[in-house]
Design a protein around this motif. Structure first.
Motif, mmCIF file in Angstrom:
data_model
loop_
_atom_site.group_PDB
_atom_site.id
_atom_site.type_symbol
_atom_site.label_atom_id
_atom_site.label_comp_id
_atom_site.label_asym_id
_atom_site.label_seq_id
_atom_site.Cartn_x
_atom_site.Cartn_y
_atom_site.Cartn_z
ATOM 1 N N THR A 214 25.060 20.872 42.311
ATOM 2 C CA THR A 214 26.034 21.389 43.295
ATOM 3 C C THR A 214 27.078 20.356 43.695
ATOM 4 O O THR A 214 27.964 20.664 44.483
ATOM 5 C CB THR A 214 25.300 21.910 44.546
ATOM 6 O OG1 THR A 214 24.491 20.862 45.080
ATOM 7 C CG2 THR A 214 24.435 23.120 44.218
ATOM 8 N N ASN B 32 30.941 21.795 35.600
ATOM 9 C CA ASN B 32 29.649 21.779 34.900
ATOM 10 C C ASN B 32 29.858 22.391 33.510
ATOM 11 O O ASN B 32 30.276 23.553 33.401
ATOM 12 C CB ASN B 32 28.634 22.605 35.700
ATOM 13 C CG ASN B 32 27.235 22.531 35.126
ATOM 14 O OD1 ASN B 32 27.038 22.371 33.922
ATOM 15 N ND2 ASN B 32 26.240 22.682 35.996
ATOM 16 N N ASN C 54 27.946 25.993 32.705
ATOM 17 C CA ASN C 54 28.327 27.288 33.276
ATOM 18 C C ASN C 54 29.761 27.299 33.813
ATOM 19 O O ASN C 54 30.186 28.273 34.426
ATOM 20 C CB ASN C 54 27.360 27.693 34.385
ATOM 21 C CG ASN C 54 27.253 26.634 35.475
ATOM 22 O OD1 ASN C 54 28.071 25.723 35.542
ATOM 23 N ND2 ASN C 54 26.247 26.785 36.332
ATOM 24 N N GLU C 55 30.499 26.184 33.578
ATOM 25 C CA GLU C 55 31.896 26.034 33.987
ATOM 26 C C GLU C 55 32.085 26.223 35.487
ATOM 27 O O GLU C 55 33.172 26.591 35.963
ATOM 28 C CB GLU C 55 32.796 26.984 33.195
ATOM 29 C CG GLU C 55 32.753 26.688 31.690
ATOM 30 C CD GLU C 55 33.765 27.513 30.903
ATOM 31 O OE1 GLU C 55 34.408 28.400 31.490
ATOM 32 O OE2 GLU C 55 33.898 27.254 29.699
ATOM 33 N N THR C 56 31.044 25.964 36.252
ATOM 34 C CA THR C 56 31.138 26.030 37.711
ATOM 35 C C THR C 56 31.789 24.760 38.238
ATOM 36 O O THR C 56 31.488 23.656 37.794
ATOM 37 C CB THR C 56 29.727 26.165 38.322
ATOM 38 O OG1 THR C 56 29.125 27.349 37.818
ATOM 39 C CG2 THR C 56 29.786 26.216 39.839
ATOM 40 N N GLU C 57 32.712 24.914 39.201
ATOM 41 C CA GLU C 57 33.341 23.761 39.838
ATOM 42 C C GLU C 57 32.460 23.246 40.970
ATOM 43 O O GLU C 57 31.950 24.037 41.767
ATOM 44 C CB GLU C 57 34.730 24.124 40.390
ATOM 45 C CG GLU C 57 35.742 24.439 39.304
ATOM 46 C CD GLU C 57 37.133 24.679 39.872
ATOM 47 O OE1 GLU C 57 37.272 24.674 41.119
ATOM 48 O OE2 GLU C 57 38.073 24.852 39.084
ATOM 49 N N VAL C 58 32.283 21.932 41.023
ATOM 50 C CA VAL C 58 31.489 21.323 42.089
ATOM 51 C C VAL C 58 32.276 20.174 42.702
ATOM 52 O O VAL C 58 33.167 19.602 42.067
ATOM 53 C CB VAL C 58 30.117 20.806 41.563
ATOM 54 C CG1 VAL C 58 29.266 21.949 41.060
ATOM 55 C CG2 VAL C 58 30.317 19.749 40.481
ATOM 56 N N LYS D 155 20.746 24.707 45.303
ATOM 57 C CA LYS D 155 20.476 25.814 44.375
ATOM 58 C C LYS D 155 19.281 25.465 43.499
ATOM 59 O O LYS D 155 19.288 24.459 42.792
ATOM 60 C CB LYS D 155 21.703 26.071 43.499
ATOM 61 C CG LYS D 155 21.530 27.202 42.504
ATOM 62 C CD LYS D 155 22.771 27.348 41.634
ATOM 63 C CE LYS D 155 22.576 28.437 40.587
ATOM 64 N NZ LYS D 155 23.741 28.537 39.686
#
Length: 800
Positions: free
Chosen positions: A255, A313, A316-320, A359
């Motif tokens: 995260t 990431n 999963n291409e999530t921005e953190v 998470k």
């Protein structure tokens, strides 16, 4: 009571004059090399705790001599470094003057204890003919690309005014003076010991005779971690954050990402960081914190969010969010971590403090109660295509995914850091490098070694971060060996650990001016068969020495990969008040005083008797008095012509075996106890012994009490030194007890015990059992089905 002063002085002179301890070079004989970690000659001299290890190795060496081995048991002095320089400063003396005087004191104190040292092999790390070869090895490492110049923050001691390696720092403080360490950028020479990390780790398995605790300390210090390096893209930038993790299986729970304050990316990303002034203030605040302060699990975690930045990431291409925080070290891994607060305690605490989302991506593999932070392997949840895999399987598949998608790769990291090799002090080996504006760093030619330390009047630290050598212009200014132009000598000196990393090899060939050590001599004497010293050197000296030796092996200078075959640590002797002996506590006991009052043999025997060798124990003068009384009893035994009683002969032969076995196992306290039992048995039988048996007693006592044993050996008319005789062999037949206790069972249950003659026949033993009143009662009106006889131990009668 015997006159220990006259006896001990007399025999020490005889040993010296006769060269009885001179080490032979007959390579046809089996060899044994037993070694002490050599002492640092401090100004206070020895106290009674220091000789414990030396006494033990001396006893061992004497036994091996009497068993026919060519024994190398040397001694020298580790005399460069901060302690000698600080002592000299305190006493307003030149370090060389102070060191030479301290060595004289140490040698005198060692000599009165009657050790087997061949002083012709003595080495001293401050001798130019010795450190010539320390410099030679450094240049060989330089040639091999293992030495490089660096300018990075290092451990700086503001009191000693010098840089320190990680191994010189304990709990964030200077190991020598106790001052809090600062982080200070400085030019320094560094040795790439990390190139040898895998060999240093794996080759511990080649050392079965090392104490497992020491090997485990080395494994932890080397700190191998297998994992993955993962690239996190940064929004709005071509730069990437490269993180190292051993738990790629948790990445779907990431995260936020954390950069170490020193990570060069922070500066490169400065234009995008909207709160740069706050970030810069934070970096300045943590600048002088030690690694220990920053990584302490109990400390409050601090950090600053880098506003305007997001990391992506790759899975999963999530921005953190991206933070800078002091709990991440630039010196480990990549200086950046992916933070998974659901599965890492440090990340969890940080996330709670700064309100970062948590998470979960790992669930327990079996039903169990867990808290908010689950840190062990389990089953992946919420992890895309990897959901349902166990952690171990997921790590393999996820690393394959990283490599396939060019987002990262498998990586091994080590906690071991490269060896900071520069000291900004005077009292050390000069580093044989010349700095030329045209040619760069140029090695001093081998034929010009040793590069000797110049004599100076003022050797105080400069206070500028430079060595005092920098102020000696006539020494510093020189010509470049490569181009002949003007150049300057390196003014930093080597650390104390340099000379102690290979000293054991020089004992083998101490006068060689052509090589560090003759390869044939080294092949005969190496490796060291038995190394004895303090456990505090497990993660410093022993790692450095193993590395240095492996390098020498790689360049063909030595024949073996590992220097020390067997290792034993010595337990401390503490004061009678239970505290470590120190002038501060007023509990130091000087061995000179003990030897003068009770004798060297009594001190030797007492230190071996007081506890198991590796255990700590408190000094007790009453115990010393008891040991001295034992020696007086040996002295007062009457030597007679008639035969000894069977009881004395029986115990004597048991003691011959036990003492030898116990010495080889370093169980000195039980060996001394066995000799005391033997002498008590002699006195129980009238305090007299047959001369031949008395001679055997003296031979087994001799390694422990060499002076008294030599005196009594001469008194019975024996020729030559007792240490040129062969250690006695025990007779198994004479060891058998005259009477034995035989247990008698009926149907496997013990019903009686019989005191019978040792070696009694089955028929005689069975008759005695059947005639015993208790056994007869159990056999009344019963049919005997079977009789079982174990000689000298057991009779079992089976009945219906």
């Amino acid at each position: 009571m015997y006159d220990h002063r006259n006896i001990e002085t007399k025999w020490q002179k005889k040993w010296q004059d006769s060269h009885v301890y001179r080490v032979g070079e007959d390579q046809a004989k089996p060899k044994y090399y037993i070694l002490d970690m050599f002492p640092y000659p401090s100004g206070t001299g020895l106290h009674v705790g220091h000789p414990k290890g030396y006494i033990a190795t001396d006893i061992f060496a004497r036994l091996k001599m009497m068993q026919g081995f060519n024994v190398l048991h040397p001694m020298g002095f580790d005399a460069f470094g901060l302690p000698a320089e600080n002592y000299a400063l305190q006493n307003k003396m030149h370090p060389k003057t102070a060191t030479d005087a301290n060595i004289v004191t140490y040698k005198r104190q060692l000599e009165i204890l009657g050790f087997t040292y061949d002083w012709e092999r003595e080495i001293n790390t401050t001798d130019p003919e010795y450190y010539k070869w320390t410099q030679w090895a450094f240049l060989k490492m330089f040639e091999a690309g293992l030495v490089f110049e660096s300018y990075e923050p290092i451990n700086w001691c503001p009191s000693c005014q010098t840089g320190l390696a990680n191994e010189d720092v304990e709990d964030g403080k200077c190991e020598r003076c106790g001052a809090l360490i600062e982080q200070k950028p400085m030019r320094q020479w560094v040795i790439k010991i990390t190139d040898y990390a895998e060999r240093l780790l794996n080759d511990l398995d080649k050392l079965p005779d090392w104490e497992e605790s020491i090997k485990e300390m080395q494994r932890n210090w080397i700190g191998k971690s297998e994992g993955a390096e993962i690239d996190f893209s940064i929004t709005g930038s071509d730069l990437k954050i490269k993180v190292f993790t051993t738990r790629v299986d948790t990445i779907f729970g990431c995260t936020y990402v954390v950069l170490a304050p020193e990570n060069e990316l922070v500066e490169k990303l400065k234009p995008q960081i909207k709160n740069w002034s706050q970030v810069a203030e934070y970096i300045a605040m943590v600048k002088n914190k030690t690694n220990l302060e920053r990584t302490d699990l109990n400390k409050d975690k601090t950090g600053v969010k880098l506003e305007g930045l997001k990391a992506i990431n790759p899975f999963n291409e999530t921005e953190v969010d991206v933070f800078v925080a002091d709990y991440v070290l630039n010196s480990y891994g990549t200086g950046a971590v992916m933070a998974v607060p659901a599965h890492d305690e440090r990340d969890f605490e940080f996330a709670q403090k700064y309100g970062i989302s948590i998470k979960k991506s790992i669930a327990p593999s079996s039903p169990e109660a867990i808290g908010d932070c689950y840190t062990v392997d389990g089953i992946l949840v919420g992890s895309g295509e990897f959901t349902g895999l166990d952690s171990a399987s997921a790590r393999l598949k996820m690393m394959e995914w990283l490599e396939k998608n060019n987002c990262g790769n498998r990586k091994i990291n080590y906690k071991l850091q490269d060896w900071v090799f520069s000291r900004q002090r005077y009292w050390g080996e000069p580093i044989p490098i010349i700095h030329c504006d045209k040619c760069g760093a140029v090695p001093v030619p081998y034929e010009q070694l040793p590069l000797t330390l110049p004599e100076v009047k003022s050797y105080e630290p400069s206070g500028t971060g430079e060595s005092p050598l920098a102020t000696i212009s006539e020494w510093v200014n020189t010509t470049c060996p490569k181009c002949g132009g003007p150049a300057k000598r390196e003014t930093n000196t080597m650390p104390q650990w340099a000379g102690s990393s290979w000293y054991y090899l020089r004992y083998i060939d101490p006068k060689n001016s052509e090589a560090l050590v003759d390869k044939q001599k080294e092949k005969y004497w190496s490796p060291v068969d038995f190394y004895v010293g303090g456990a505090e050197h497990a993660t410093r000296h022993l790692i450095y020495a193993r590395f240095w030796h492996k390098f020498l092996f790689d360049i063909g200078a030595v024949n073996y990969e590992e220097p020390f075959r067997k290792l034993k640590t010595v337990g401390l002797i503490i004061g009678e008040d239970g505290r470590k002996m120190s002038k501060r506590w007023g509990n130091v006991i000087n061995p000179d005083e003990v030897v003068a009052k009770y004798g060297a043999d009594a001190l030797r025997l007492y230190e071996m008797f007081m506890s198991p060798f590796s255990d700590a124990s408190a000094w007790n003068t009453n115990g010393l008095i008891g040991v001295r009384k034992f020696l007086d009893r040996v002295y007062n035994i009457s030597v007679v012509a008639e035969n000894d009683s069977p009881a004395v002969v029986n115990v004597l032969h048991k003691t011959i075996k036990k003492v030898a076995d116990d010495i080889l196992d370093f169980k000195f306290n039980t060996a001394v106890s066995a000799m005391m039992i033997l002498v008590n048995t002699v006195y129980d039988q009238g305090g007299k012994m047959n001369q031949a048996n008395y001679a055997l007693l003296l031979q087994i006592l001799a390694p422990f009490a060499p002076h008294l044993s030599e005196e009594l050996w001469a008194n019975i008319g024996a020729k030559g030194s007792i240490f040129t005789t062969v250690y006695p062999a025990y007779n198994p037949e004479l060891m058998k007890d005259a009477m034995v206790t035989v247990v008698v069972s009926v149907n496997g249950k013990v019903r009686a015990s019989l005191n019978l003659t040792a070696g009694i026949s089955e028929t005689e033993a069975m008759t005695a059992a059947l005639e015993n009143d208790v056994i007869r009662k159990w056999l009344e009106e019963k049919e005997i089905v079977k009789k079982i006889f174990v000689p000298d131990k057991l009779i079992n009668i089976v009945i219906k």
